[in-house]
Design a protein around this motif. Structure first.
Motif, PDB file in Angstrom:
ATOM      1  N   LEU A  20      53.830  49.974  42.362  1.00 46.69           N
ATOM      2  CA  LEU A  20      53.051  50.485  41.230  1.00 46.69           C
ATOM      3  C   LEU A  20      52.058  49.435  40.739  1.00 46.69           C
ATOM      4  O   LEU A  20      50.894  49.751  40.452  1.00 46.69           O
ATOM      5  CB  LEU A  20      53.988  50.872  40.081  1.00 46.69           C
ATOM      6  CG  LEU A  20      54.668  52.227  40.183  1.00 46.69           C
ATOM      7  CD1 LEU A  20      55.700  52.368  39.076  1.00 46.69           C
ATOM      8  CD2 LEU A  20      53.641  53.350  40.079  1.00 46.69           C
ATOM      9  N   ILE A  21      52.530  48.191  40.660  1.00 48.93           N
ATOM     10  CA  ILE A  21      51.659  47.118  40.155  1.00 48.93           C
ATOM     11  C   ILE A  21      50.489  46.883  41.116  1.00 48.93           C
ATOM     12  O   ILE A  21      49.340  46.746  40.684  1.00 48.93           O
ATOM     13  CB  ILE A  21      52.479  45.829  39.936  1.00 48.93           C
ATOM     14  CG1 ILE A  21      53.471  46.041  38.779  1.00 48.93           C
ATOM     15  CG2 ILE A  21      51.563  44.647  39.634  1.00 48.93           C
ATOM     16  CD1 ILE A  21      54.455  44.913  38.571  1.00 48.93           C
ATOM     17  N   GLU A  78      35.138  48.503  43.360  1.00 51.11           N
ATOM     18  CA  GLU A  78      35.524  49.748  42.683  1.00 51.11           C
ATOM     19  C   GLU A  78      36.301  50.610  43.678  1.00 51.11           C
ATOM     20  O   GLU A  78      35.727  51.243  44.548  1.00 51.11           O
ATOM     21  CB  GLU A  78      34.263  50.465  42.202  1.00 51.11           C
ATOM     22  CG  GLU A  78      34.482  51.834  41.569  1.00 51.11           C
ATOM     23  CD  GLU A  78      35.407  51.779  40.371  1.00 51.11           C
ATOM     24  OE1 GLU A  78      35.150  50.952  39.475  1.00 51.11           O
ATOM     25  OE2 GLU A  78      36.376  52.549  40.339  1.00 51.11           O
ATOM     26  N   LEU A  79      37.639  50.645  43.554  1.00 51.60           N
ATOM     27  CA  LEU A  79      38.471  51.349  44.540  1.00 51.60           C
ATOM     28  C   LEU A  79      39.074  52.629  43.988  1.00 51.60           C
ATOM     29  O   LEU A  79      39.720  53.374  44.722  1.00 51.60           O
ATOM     30  CB  LEU A  79      39.616  50.438  45.006  1.00 51.60           C
ATOM     31  CG  LEU A  79      39.234  49.131  45.694  1.00 51.60           C
ATOM     32  CD1 LEU A  79      40.472  48.298  45.972  1.00 51.60           C
ATOM     33  CD2 LEU A  79      38.486  49.427  46.984  1.00 51.60           C
ATOM     34  N   SER A  80      38.877  52.896  42.676  1.00 49.91           N
ATOM     35  CA  SER A  80      39.654  53.982  42.071  1.00 49.91           C
ATOM     36  C   SER A  80      39.330  55.342  42.690  1.00 49.91           C
ATOM     37  O   SER A  80      40.187  56.222  42.716  1.00 49.91           O
ATOM     38  CB  SER A  80      39.455  54.007  40.557  1.00 49.91           C
ATOM     39  OG  SER A  80      38.085  54.122  40.252  1.00 49.91           O
ATOM     40  N   ARG A  81      38.084  55.498  43.235  1.00 55.31           N
ATOM     41  CA  ARG A  81      37.738  56.791  43.837  1.00 55.31           C
ATOM     42  C   ARG A  81      38.576  57.083  45.080  1.00 55.31           C
ATOM     43  O   ARG A  81      38.817  58.233  45.438  1.00 55.31           O
ATOM     44  CB  ARG A  81      36.256  56.833  44.204  1.00 55.31           C
ATOM     45  CG  ARG A  81      35.370  57.344  43.065  1.00 55.31           C
ATOM     46  CD  ARG A  81      33.923  57.377  43.504  1.00 55.31           C
ATOM     47  NE  ARG A  81      33.758  58.052  44.777  1.00 55.31           N
ATOM     48  CZ  ARG A  81      32.873  57.678  45.715  1.00 55.31           C
ATOM     49  NH1 ARG A  81      32.106  56.645  45.505  1.00 55.31           N
ATOM     50  NH2 ARG A  81      32.781  58.343  46.851  1.00 55.31           N
ATOM     51  N   LEU A 113      46.651  47.262  39.977  1.00 59.65           N
ATOM     52  CA  LEU A 113      45.664  46.187  40.177  1.00 59.65           C
ATOM     53  C   LEU A 113      44.505  46.679  41.059  1.00 59.65           C
ATOM     54  O   LEU A 113      43.339  46.412  40.764  1.00 59.65           O
ATOM     55  CB  LEU A 113      46.331  44.958  40.805  1.00 59.65           C
ATOM     56  CG  LEU A 113      47.325  44.213  39.907  1.00 59.65           C
ATOM     57  CD1 LEU A 113      47.960  43.043  40.659  1.00 59.65           C
ATOM     58  CD2 LEU A 113      46.633  43.707  38.637  1.00 59.65           C
ATOM     59  N   ALA A 114      44.839  47.411  42.129  1.00 57.90           N
ATOM     60  CA  ALA A 114      43.782  47.888  43.033  1.00 57.90           C
ATOM     61  C   ALA A 114      42.877  48.881  42.309  1.00 57.90           C
ATOM     62  O   ALA A 114      41.652  48.810  42.403  1.00 57.90           O
ATOM     63  CB  ALA A 114      44.398  48.525  44.276  1.00 57.90           C
ATOM     64  N   GLY A 115      43.489  49.811  41.572  1.00 54.94           N
ATOM     65  CA  GLY A 115      42.705  50.839  40.893  1.00 54.94           C
ATOM     66  C   GLY A 115      41.834  50.279  39.789  1.00 54.94           C
ATOM     67  O   GLY A 115      40.828  50.893  39.402  1.00 54.94           O
ATOM     68  N   PHE A 164      46.004  47.523  54.094  1.00 59.38           N
ATOM     69  CA  PHE A 164      46.147  46.874  52.797  1.00 59.38           C
ATOM     70  C   PHE A 164      47.429  47.342  52.100  1.00 59.38           C
ATOM     71  O   PHE A 164      48.243  46.538  51.636  1.00 59.38           O
ATOM     72  CB  PHE A 164      44.919  47.205  51.948  1.00 59.38           C
ATOM     73  CG  PHE A 164      45.054  46.902  50.490  1.00 59.38           C
ATOM     74  CD1 PHE A 164      44.809  45.617  50.012  1.00 59.38           C
ATOM     75  CD2 PHE A 164      45.418  47.893  49.583  1.00 59.38           C
ATOM     76  CE1 PHE A 164      44.924  45.336  48.664  1.00 59.38           C
ATOM     77  CE2 PHE A 164      45.542  47.620  48.236  1.00 59.38           C
ATOM     78  CZ  PHE A 164      45.295  46.330  47.775  1.00 59.38           C
ATOM     79  N   ALA A 165      47.618  48.672  52.044  1.00 57.20           N
ATOM     80  CA  ALA A 165      48.722  49.244  51.275  1.00 57.20           C
ATOM     81  C   ALA A 165      50.072  48.791  51.818  1.00 57.20           C
ATOM     82  O   ALA A 165      50.960  48.371  51.067  1.00 57.20           O
ATOM     83  CB  ALA A 165      48.635  50.767  51.282  1.00 57.20           C
TER      84      ALA A 165
END
Lengths: 419, 419
Positions: free
Chosen positions: B52-53, B68-71, B57-59, B28-29
């Motif tokens: 960064l954007i 929920e991807l922030s973890r 958006l992902a976080g 993905f990244a």
């Protein structure tokens, strides 16, 4: 800043204390791998052997009064980085062939591959039955599966060093090694599936067996067919992107995605990486390269140079030398190695006329990373409260891998030049 | 193999369950970074902004009904890989200069750098005092320190895109940005040291302050002097090694080792990586390159292309958009950004005759990764039970970094072409 602060800086999260350890481990790994690789290459051996030896020495440093480093090998970050190394290596190996080339060498390579899978499996099964008669038959089957796969990487490297990549026997060996790899992974999937089914108490139904094979085949065929259709269109469409590094980014994304999908299909991630490599062809990026992008194999080189040694050094670190200190392990290792060699030499029987059967057999001999990966999977499988590959068997497997890897280059070279 | 087996295969250890997550996250990244980079580059902005954007958006995907991807951003492996990305980026930036070049642009660059550190520090301190009068003065000092460092990477990138790398003003900007980076990191070390001393209840003695600065300077001077002496000899000696990839292996080993030693000296690993880059010069590997080795900057490109976006995407993921949803944070962000811009424009005052002060000031403006790294360190520092950089301040810092990064390319380009 004091040390307390720094161990938790400058990332965030509770666990960035891994940063200093990883930095030191990587500095050590990358330099030692290069020096050891150089040393063993001068002795006529492949560099991978040097990396394994560095790992074995590091993992057992405590035996010689050094620091206790073996726990490092199971840290999350180094485990994942090693795995990425294996994925990139198999991706790279896959790139060296195309689905078409596999079909072209065709029937003969398939025949060699089938003999090269069946013969070592039977011999490995026999060695298990002979030396561990009280183990369940599934343990013996796993031993056989472990002997099945040829290491495409080592084979190709030796043929390249011997400047023989385009000889007819080389194409048969490479084609067979490729098919052999896929067959070996299928065999591993079946044997592992049977063992897992037994461990969880479910009966080994023909249906579950069929489902394992069907999922794996569906992934492989799907990846090759859909991938072959999508890949040229993808890269043609990507010509619209002007920034540098498009080929590398899309290829790595494709490789990691197929590795992940292989996991979902019940296969090892390296199978997906290998399929991704098979599907991608230089011709897809031709226009990108003409526009100034570096060719994919060139941009992959630094990535594999960085991560692949992590994989082999870590594998070496998992070897516990103390487990060699028993006569039964050494006897086991010797018999397993003999089975591994004879099983692949059997391929020579189906060599076509005018091509030396011995050369074909010797070319199929090295096990390398694939054998170690299989042993690692076996160490994770638990049946009747015991791992299928215990530390003694793991040590014997490493001995077998090291022995076939060490013996192949001089013997194959001798066989090629014999004429 | 079933899923249970695979989540713990084919590495070993308890935690190789990270493998599928990392594979998917990397696929993905790397693809999204490239697509977003292309998009923002077409809008005349640097690719880093796109990364960064994507991260932001992902976080914050959960805010828009996504997963929920922030973890994920605080997983050990991705934290370490992001850190390796930052290390490789600063190593690469360091390679673009030599210790000699820094001395040659000499006095004027140093003057520009000092103004470029002192002015933003004073302004940042003032903003802290104005908007957070009840915070300890050390919090205000950290805010100031956060505004001090220019991002060499973004500056150099913009000058290169404007084809102005060899213009006199460009050499002053680059020289000053380099000195500025080191000064900024020293300032950060001092401020962080004071805060940590206060947090642990120890008095801020002049001796401990001196020891922090002395250790950092000893590392920097030691690394530059000893490194400059050893490096040419090391690579001349390495000519005895015949295998490919010697330059990359030794350089990476050197970079990781200095990064680790910087940590031991109380500095951030990126300082060590930057010093390693300064010390290494193309001329050291000339004989290797003539022998067919790829030049170092070429083999570093795939590594940075792979790991640097992980760093910026992860940094974006750490931004909690909900924290922007307060008028006080937005006001804080606006004032901080103003301080950041005015502080660097002040550099123009000491520009030499015949060179536009505005161009110099605009060239020093982008904060980029260094500002984010400082903010990340501040988020880890705890004083009086609160992090020095709380989520509101972190959001304001990201706003400042994004704003200075976005504004620099068009403004600098306009100022260069004005004449």
């Amino acid at each position: 800043m004091n040390t307390l602060l720094l161990l938790s800086a400058p990332g965030t999260g509770h666990d960035s204390g891994a940063v200093p350890t990883v930095l030191l481990a990587l500095a050590f790994a990358i330099v030692c791998a290069k020096l050891a690789g150089e040393l063993v290459e001068r002795l006529g051996q492949p560099a991978v052997l040097g990396e394994l030896i560095v790992g074995i020495l590091a993992g057992n440093a405590a035996l010689f009064g050094g620091p206790e480093l073996s726990r490092l090998a199971s840290s999350e970050t180094l485990t994942v980085m090693a795995e990425l190394g294996a994925v990139l290596l198999l991706f790279h190996v896959g790139l060296e062939s195309t689905p078409k080339e596999m079909i072209a060498v065709g029937g003969r390579a398939a025949l060699v591959a089938i003999v090269g899978v069946v013969a070592p499996m039977l011999l490995g099964f026999g060695v298990g039955g002979l030396l561990r008669p009280r183990d369940p038959w599934m343990f013996h089957a796993f031993l056989g599966a472990m002997l099945a796969a040829t290491s495409v990487g080592i084979t190709a490297r030796v043929l390249k060093d011997a400047d023989a990549l385009r000889a007819p026997f080389a194409r048969i060996i490479l084609g067979a090694a490729v098919i052999d790899d896929v067959l070996g992974l299928l065999v591993l999937a079946v044997v592992s599936g049977i063992i897992t089914a037994a461990a969880t108490g479910t009966a080994v139904s023909a249906a579950s067996l069929f489902s394992i094979v069907a999922k794996a085949l569906a992934f492989l065929i799907g990846a090759l067919v859909v991938g072959s259709l999508i890949s040229p269109r993808l890269f043609r469409g990507a010509l619209a992107l002007r920034s540098r590094g498009v080929v590398l980014a899309l290829s790595l994304g494709f490789c990691f995605l197929l590795s992940y999908l292989a996991l979902l299909a019940g296969l090892a991630p390296i199978v997906g990486a290998f399929a991704a490599g098979l599907v991608l062809e230089d011709v897809h990026f031709e226009d990108h390269v003409q526009r100034g992008e570096p060719p994919l194999h060139e941009s992959l080189e630094p990535l594999t140079a960085f991560l692949v040694p992590v994989f082999f050094i870590r594998m070496g670190m998992l070897v516990d030398l103390r487990s060699f200190a028993s006569a039964s392990v050494l006897g086991f290792a010797a018999l397993l190695t003999l089975a591994a060699i004879l099983g692949k030499l059997a391929c020579g029987v189906v060599a076509p006329k005018g091509i030396s059967g011995l050369t074909i057999g010797l070319g199929m001999m090295p096990r390398g990373e694939v054998g170690l990966i299989f042993a690692g999977i076996g160490a994770q499988l638990v049946l009747a409260g015991r791992p299928v590959i215990d530390s003694g068997t793991y040590a014997a497997a490493v001995f077998m891998v090291v022995a076939t890897t060490v013996l192949t280059p001089p013997l194959l070279l001798w066989s090629i030049r014999r004429k």
